[in-house]
Design an enzyme around this catalytic site. Structure first.
Site, PDB file in Angstrom:
ATOM      1  N   LYS A   1       0.042   4.233  -0.226  1.00 20.38           N
ATOM      2  CA  LYS A   1      -0.624   5.400   0.386  1.00 20.38           C
ATOM      3  C   LYS A   1      -0.436   6.633  -0.503  1.00 20.38           C
ATOM      4  CE  LYS A   1       0.271   3.305   4.844  1.00 20.38           C
ATOM      5  NZ  LYS A   1       0.266   3.448   6.269  1.00 20.38           N
TER       6      LYS A   1
ATOM      7  N   ASN B   1       0.867  -1.190   0.000  1.00 15.99           N
ATOM      8  CA  ASN B   1       0.000   0.000   0.000  1.00 15.99           C
ATOM      9  C   ASN B   1       0.901   1.236   0.000  1.00 15.99           C
ATOM     10  OD1 ASN B   1      -1.797   2.062   0.555  1.00 15.99           O
ATOM     11  ND2 ASN B   1      -2.220   1.399   2.660  1.00 15.99           N
TER      12      ASN B   1
ATOM     13  N   HIS C   1      -9.307   1.068   5.336  1.00 21.80           N
ATOM     14  CA  HIS C   1      -8.005   1.242   5.989  1.00 21.80           C
ATOM     15  C   HIS C   1      -8.178   2.193   7.173  1.00 21.80           C
ATOM     16  CE1 HIS C   1      -3.857   2.381   6.717  1.00 21.80           C
ATOM     17  NE2 HIS C   1      -3.496   1.330   6.021  1.00 21.80           N
TER      18      HIS C   1
ATOM     19  N   GLU D   1      -6.550   4.562   8.184  1.00 17.25           N
ATOM     20  CA  GLU D   1      -6.340   5.987   7.867  1.00 17.25           C
ATOM     21  C   GLU D   1      -7.577   6.592   7.213  1.00 17.25           C
ATOM     22  OE1 GLU D   1      -2.651   5.396   5.795  1.00 17.25           O
ATOM     23  OE2 GLU D   1      -1.704   4.824   7.691  1.00 17.25           O
TER      24      GLU D   1
ATOM     25  N   SER E   1       3.693  -2.431  10.344  1.00 18.40           N
ATOM     26  CA  SER E   1       5.152  -2.462  10.530  1.00 18.40           C
ATOM     27  C   SER E   1       5.788  -3.794  10.139  1.00 18.40           C
ATOM     28  CB  SER E   1       5.513  -2.094  11.978  1.00 18.40           C
ATOM     29  OG  SER E   1       5.121  -0.759  12.248  1.00 18.40           O
TER      30      SER E   1
ATOM     31  N   GLY F   1       2.791   1.963  10.803  1.00 16.33           N
ATOM     32  CA  GLY F   1       3.754   3.047  10.637  1.00 16.33           C
ATOM     33  C   GLY F   1       4.516   3.417  11.900  1.00 16.33           C
TER      34      GLY F   1
END
Ligand code: PEP
Length: 254
Positions: free
Chosen positions: A15, A13, A99, A101, A216, A175
């Site tokens: 992003k 991904n 997701h 986010e 991660s 992240g």
């Protein structure tokens, strides 16, 4: 249909990262994969702006192409949005929905995620449905309840092993460089597998649904995480931006 019809899926991904120059990373990944034959499917999910040019770069390679989000309608007055059919038109075979986010930045609820996953299926795309607990929810001992609620709320009618992938992504691991213990991952994935039975028409079908771990994942922890029972691949953010790192994760399946 035997389980191996749905091999693990390692998806990157990107992003909101990447310009045309970044397509060199896709080229480099193709090169590394030549003759490697990993025991997993590999997918890149670039930002919308790179989907069309990346499709040209990937050609008929084994790397699949996915979107990062879609609207639930086919078309219409939704400025800035993209329909699942538009992704399919460009050669995508999957789309990430829900997701964390998007849930945080755009207030997406389970109901919205469900509508987006249904749109993906309508367009012939696989929906990669993201679920996962926040750190506060984990500390309060609510992780499994949160996963149950998100599975019940985010999967549309007709979800099955062929059209749905679940990405278990603890929000606090995305992240941050933090990861759950392998026992925690195993507990979450086993729970997801159990809960899926009611949503996809039984235990046999649930056994075939790919459940990715995300949060991660790096070359140095991929093998350990991908070896956990019920982990069927990874959804990778930061480490998917560089071909060398992403391939280092795919190597868990060589
Ligand atoms: C993600 O965004 O889905 C993700 C898992 O990110 P990262 O690998 O950077 O933690």
């Amino acid at each position: 249909m035997p389980a191996h019809d749905f091999p693990p899926l390692v998806a990157g991904n990107w992003k909101m990262n990447g310009t045309l120059a970044s397509l060199d990373e896709a080229r480099a990944l193709m090169k590394k994969l030549q003759g490697a034959n990993p025991r997993c499917d590999v997918m890149l999910c670039p930002p919308f702006t790179l989907i069309h040019p990346m499709a040209g770069v990937l050609g008929d390679s084994t790397i699949a192409l996915g979107g990062q989000d879609c609207h639930w309608e086919r078309s219409g007055a939704h400025t800035g949005d993209i329909a699942a059919e538009m992704l399919a038109d460009l050669g995508c075979t999957a789309v990430i929905v829900g997701h964390s986010e998007r849930r945080t930045d755009h207030g997406e609820t389970d109901e919205i995620v469900k509508r987006k996953a249904a749109a993906a299926h309508r367009a012939g795309l696989v929906s990669i449905v993201c679920i996962g607990e926040t750190i506060d929810e984990r500390k309060a001992g609510k992780t499994l309840d949160v996963l149950s609620r998100q599975i019940a709320g985010s999967l549309p009618e007709g979800a099955n092993a062929a059209n749905t992938v679940i990405a278990y992504e603890p929000v606090w691991a995305i992240g941050t460089g933090l990861t759950p213990t392998t026992d925690e991952v195993a507990e979450a994935h086993a729970h997801i597998r159990k809960e899926l039975a009611a949503r996809v028409g039984g235990e046999e079908e649930a056994a075939r649904v790919r459940i990715q771990y995300g949060g991660s994942v790096k070359p140095n922890n991929a093998h350990e995480l991908m070896s956990v029972p019920n982990v069927d691949g990874a959804l990778v953010g930061g480490a998917s931006l560089k071909a060398a790192d992403f391939f280092g994760i795919i190597e868990a399946y060589l």
